[in-house]
Write a protein that holds these residues in place. Structure first.
Motif, PDB file in Angstrom:
ATOM      1  N   ARG A 124      50.730  14.881 -98.732  1.00  0.00           N
ATOM      2  CA  ARG A 124      51.973  14.180 -99.668  1.00  0.00           C
ATOM      3  C   ARG A 124      51.608  12.552 -99.635  1.00  0.00           C
ATOM      4  N   ASP A 125      51.938  12.306-100.368  1.00  0.00           N
ATOM      5  CA  ASP A 125      52.591  10.888-100.815  1.00  0.00           C
ATOM      6  C   ASP A 125      53.446  10.393-100.488  1.00  0.00           C
ATOM      7  N   ASP A 126      53.589  10.365 -98.621  1.00  0.00           N
ATOM      8  CA  ASP A 126      54.218   9.489 -97.699  1.00  0.00           C
ATOM      9  C   ASP A 126      53.699   9.331 -96.352  1.00  0.00           C
ATOM     10  N   VAL A 127      54.405   8.243 -95.073  1.00  0.00           N
ATOM     11  CA  VAL A 127      53.877   7.822 -95.038  1.00  0.00           C
ATOM     12  C   VAL A 127      53.778   8.719 -93.495  1.00  0.00           C
ATOM     13  N   HIS A 128      54.168  10.038 -93.700  1.00  0.00           N
ATOM     14  CA  HIS A 128      54.201  10.768 -92.577  1.00  0.00           C
ATOM     15  C   HIS A 128      52.671  11.163 -92.773  1.00  0.00           C
ATOM     16  N   GLN A 129      52.177  10.818 -93.478  1.00  0.00           N
ATOM     17  CA  GLN A 129      50.700  11.982 -93.712  1.00  0.00           C
ATOM     18  C   GLN A 129      49.700  11.265 -93.585  1.00  0.00           C
ATOM     19  N   VAL A 130      48.622  11.405 -93.280  1.00  0.00           N
ATOM     20  CA  VAL A 130      47.456  10.491 -93.552  1.00  0.00           C
ATOM     21  C   VAL A 130      47.154  10.068 -94.158  1.00  0.00           C
ATOM     22  N   GLN A 131      46.382   8.646 -95.199  1.00  0.00           N
ATOM     23  CA  GLN A 131      46.168   8.942 -96.797  1.00  0.00           C
ATOM     24  C   GLN A 131      44.825   9.003 -96.617  1.00  0.00           C
ATOM     25  N   PRO A 132      44.636   9.377 -97.767  1.00  0.00           N
ATOM     26  CA  PRO A 132      43.208   9.233 -97.904  1.00  0.00           C
ATOM     27  C   PRO A 132      42.676   7.916 -97.951  1.00  0.00           C
ATOM     28  N   HIS A 133      41.870   7.707 -97.699  1.00  0.00           N
ATOM     29  CA  HIS A 133      40.651   6.207 -97.743  1.00  0.00           C
ATOM     30  C   HIS A 133      39.477   5.908 -98.365  1.00  0.00           C
ATOM     31  N   ALA A 134      38.185   6.504 -98.310  1.00  0.00           N
ATOM     32  CA  ALA A 134      37.543   6.637 -97.860  1.00  0.00           C
ATOM     33  C   ALA A 134      36.856   8.209 -98.698  1.00  0.00           C
ATOM     34  N   ILE A 135      35.547   8.135 -98.663  1.00  0.00           N
ATOM     35  CA  ILE A 135      35.065   9.636 -98.753  1.00  0.00           C
ATOM     36  C   ILE A 135      33.567   9.805 -98.438  1.00  0.00           C
ATOM     37  N   SER A 136      33.242  10.508 -97.635  1.00  0.00           N
ATOM     38  CA  SER A 136      31.605  10.004 -96.928  1.00  0.00           C
ATOM     39  C   SER A 136      30.496  11.763 -97.274  1.00  0.00           C
ATOM     40  N   ILE A 137      29.729  11.569 -97.809  1.00  0.00           N
ATOM     41  CA  ILE A 137      28.871  12.059 -98.484  1.00  0.00           C
ATOM     42  C   ILE A 137      27.311  11.840 -97.747  1.00  0.00           C
TER      43      ILE A 137
END
Lengths: 333, 333, 333, 333
Positions: A124-137
């Motif tokens: 969810r796009d709200d402050v309660h959930q950690v939002q993704p900032h990056a991808i690592s492969i």
């Protein structure tokens, strides 16, 4: 004969020679002539302007990169079996000050845009959930699979679309370059990668990895972070010299090619026993406990990986003659 | 001739030889024979059971030690000019998760129980103020002064009385041992020290320092923290081998003795110009801008330290012949 | 009669009334009508577009602000006696992930550009030293001195020149506004302030402070950080309602004016005994142990601050009649 | 009529009355008479000596508890759908300085020893992997299921056997006590729980939760951590007073009982539509998009939870008359 890990192998002669050659008075930290030439040498290799920091471990390279791409309150999408998740004792969380690894699925520890979307899309796009900032492969993956440039680019496109940073753990980048036949540039920044952990240690180095930033400005804060993490060696020239020695004359490709080829010998011998296609220097093999014991009885050492499954890793210094007995033994199982 | 820093000097031949000798297949990380012998070898040296971790930098050694002795909400008393405060880019704060350095005063960056009490004694014992958890001293200090065993013990007694951990930054521990004539044990745990950053790099090493815990149980969490900080090198044997090579045959004492002796030559030449007594391998000299320029004109390189003050550091590899011209030039000023 | 602290005072009636009025079903967290009106209400007060977050403590406001202005590897210049340094148990280090407080000097806990330059100017511009990222001042200061707009602006100019963030701890901002006669805008963003901890609790509030960002985009990450720090109350309307109630009809100024005036009564009585000019609601008084005991014998309670020095704080609810007996007693000493 | 969340409900009258009663001068922080009586009042309730800290949010309570039970390099086993994993924006990682949440499975967000073992048992005991330090369960769970005392005790036994800390997120602890009929003691420390986040806000409180340590010594560091996190409110009496008011006369049980009973009305109406048994005050209902729209058309508000699934939460203040129309509407679907 040991097939435990490419970390167990010695350093290649060029590396030792480089240490001797660098064993003279010069400026401390990274002010010396070797360290100072890294940026240009790697910019040349990658056909674009990069900034590069040497560090003594892949964990340091990975985690400095992740900290450059992810704020403390963000998340990093990686594979459930990624090295950064399973084998670095929480180093990513330490360096990023508590960012969350968000675990995606995929056979052979390989990610796809769909696998990443399955994770990212349900946040969810709200402050309660950690939002993704990056991808690592990881390329080659923890199971020895290699991303082709177009596979990397597909993930890079997703990263761009969603405004995410994109890191590649290249502990076995050399093996991936050799297998894919792609240029280092095509396999990284041209496919959207922002930062690469360019591994040397598993490939015949001793104690130096390169953290390569394709967005050079990311290195600004990272240089402070490297110091702050205790990874700015006072005699840094001995690290830079190792990296340069392995780039010179394409030693890094020679070593990786050797390992890939002997791994292919084992793969050929293994046939139906293979758990994954062998694209780098790791071979995952179905083998019963009895069969594993039999191989060990013949003098071959390796890790059990899962019930009925063993892992064999070949190193730069194990040539065809060294590996053939194992190949024969596998064929004879 | 360079007198910038002992970090600029090359590694001593024993260290390079040890790297070659260790360049063979063995177990990864610290499972190899060299790493495995560190505890016993250092226990022998210190005449008590210790646990020791190799790390590639003094900053890593210092900060792992501090994190073992200080909780995130605590404080570490150190000198205002301590390396951990001024030259590690906040690494102690990173490793301890935000502990506060509490700055004490004293000439030559040397602490006394009174100086420490002056800091600690004014802290209210309530949850609003950061409470002290540990003390850190540097021996030899950042200005080349050496704590005698009884000076360390006086601080150790204070630490014990107040329930504080006690760390010694021994980036130049060898120089301190040589100057004091004390045993490593008397200079550390017998004087109350809990953890020592035992420096090798400034003393002819290449890339290995030892973190020595005199309370062995402190190493339990520290081993995880080392990994988590990216300081568990996959080919750790090359670090252990360096340390062992410098302990063998007392190379570490030989190197430090050489540096102390040539520093003494400079001190003798400097006479009244000395800012501090010269007890290790650093010489702080009063010199006007003109005098400094004159010396540089003669080919000597060094750092300006403060207005009218320069710093000269001699290294293990600069023998009497190499240093005499500078001594003569100083005398001739 | 207690003169310990303005934290000991009760909440003013408007605040209690607002809690009752807000005691109805509404959206959780900060989705309610009170929380949603904070930005516009404070934008109006400050005559510019701001974004504001309620938090339950000044420490939370201060530290969220500092974390928005300073990266983990940076430093924050503040006064040696700043609340953030001495009375928050290392909260700034916790929230910033280990940034370093850089301590400047100045009488009455008041900073000047020169005092800040004395700290910042001696930092070498290299990765070994923590670089300054921000400045934090307290207005009114911990000793009750008030920065005039032009004093703030002088520091703001320095901040801008050096590229530093600028935070104001306004635990007693209301007292500063009243004393200076300046507009809230002139005392903050027009003078270069980026973020203000706007205090209400010491001034008659119960449990709500406002963190005001004059660079609205700084609030983006800060909203996540507030949640992550556990400061996003699920029934946030009760905090917003307190702030709105104190802004309505300028209750915040009325309360502060009352406290400033009674403090002035004490200052007038104290005359030569004053340690600092009394500009807000704190009075620091020279008083011998005997004199202090005498006052306590008369029923007045307060803190000893230093040898021969006591601190008296008056609150919004202590009117002239309540304070006059203490004024008389001081005069009679 | 809103069935979004128990966080949206107002505070109960006893809480408001307690705020008025506490609105007088007293000692700041937690030195006041209300705060000072919390330990004894909760020790009485739990029939053992506890130490309790008030905090303004459940996130603060949870994360201070986790930080007391888990070192930065450790891990915390919790359910994949635990509030600490999904709804606190990484607060556990912030407070623990980067510990890793280890996600276990189980229907209704409920854990069992087997589910925990499935996570913990596959972790290699070496420094490369984060080792588990603690377990956290939520009672009632995020899906409104209640652990019986013996279910908690089974997990407690596992925690003890493996040397793990044991935390209970009791945001809806009151509902769990009411449903289970167990004593607070049997549901917590007698079953091995070390620390409880004792929730009041969802149950009719305004802004106070209690963090209860059954191992009192854990509170020592936690008191510093609370301050350091900005959660030591300067007028703390208003938080303590809320908690005491809800303990007095068992208001907390009265409120929870009311909510459980009206939830049961909905459950009864829902019949086969229930996703989980209704044991607390949350009702998860299978409902098509059309059915959900129909209910909303009748004036009922609630969250969609998953495709074909909605969540209804009833609060302490919604009595049978208020809930009956929704029950009827569900029955009529």
């Amino acid at each position: 004969m040991r097939f435990f890990s490419d970390n167990a192998a010695p350093a290649c002669p060029e590396v030792l020679a480089a240490l001797s050659a660098a064993n003279q008075l010069d400026t401390a930290y990274d002010g010396d002539r070797w360290s100072q030439s890294l940026d240009s040498r790697l910019s040349e290799l990658f056909e674009t302007e990069v900034r590069a920091l040497w560090v003594p471990t892949g964990t340091a390279a990975n985690c400095l990169a992740l900290a450059a791409l992810c704020q403390p309150h963000g998340g990093i999408v990686c594979h459930r079996e990624a090295h950064i998740q399973n084998d670095e004792c929480g180093a990513p969380e330490f360096y990023t000050h508590g960012a969350k690894l968000m675990l995606a699925e995929g056979p052979g520890a390989k990610l796809t845009p769909d696998a990443i979307e399955a994770v990212v899309g349900r946040i969810r796009d709200d402050v309660h959930q950690v939002q993704p900032h990056a991808i690592s492969i990881t390329n080659a993956t923890e199971y020895g699979l290699v991303y082709a440039p177009q596979e990397v680019a597909a993930i890079g496109a997703l990263a761009k679309e969603r405004g995410l940073g994109f890191h590649m753990d290249g502990a076995r980048f050399a093996n991936a370059v050799v297998h894919s036949g792609a240029s280092p540039a095509d396999l990284t920044w041209r496919a959207g990668v922002d930062a690469l952990s360019f591994g040397f240690v598993k490939n015949g180095g001793m104690s130096a990895e390169a953290l390569v930033f394709f967005k050079p400005e990311l290195a600004d804060a990272s240089e402070y972070h490297r110091k702050r993490a205790g990874h700015l060696l006072s005699k840094g020239r001995y690290l830079a010299a190792q990296i340069l020695a392995m780039l010179d004359g394409d030693v890094w490709l020679r070593n990786a090619r050797a390992a890939n080829e002997t791994a292919a010998m084992l793969a050929d011998a293994a046939g139906e026993r293979l758990v994954y296609p062998v694209e780098a220097n790791e071979v995952f093999l179905k083998a019963s406990a009895e069969e594993a014991a039999h191989l060990r009885g013949l003098g071959f050492d390796f890790y059990d990986w899962a019930p009925g499954e063993v892992r064999l890793v070949v190193s730069w210094d194990q040539d065809a003659d060294a590996v053939r007995p194992l190949a024969d033994a596998i064929r004879a199982l």
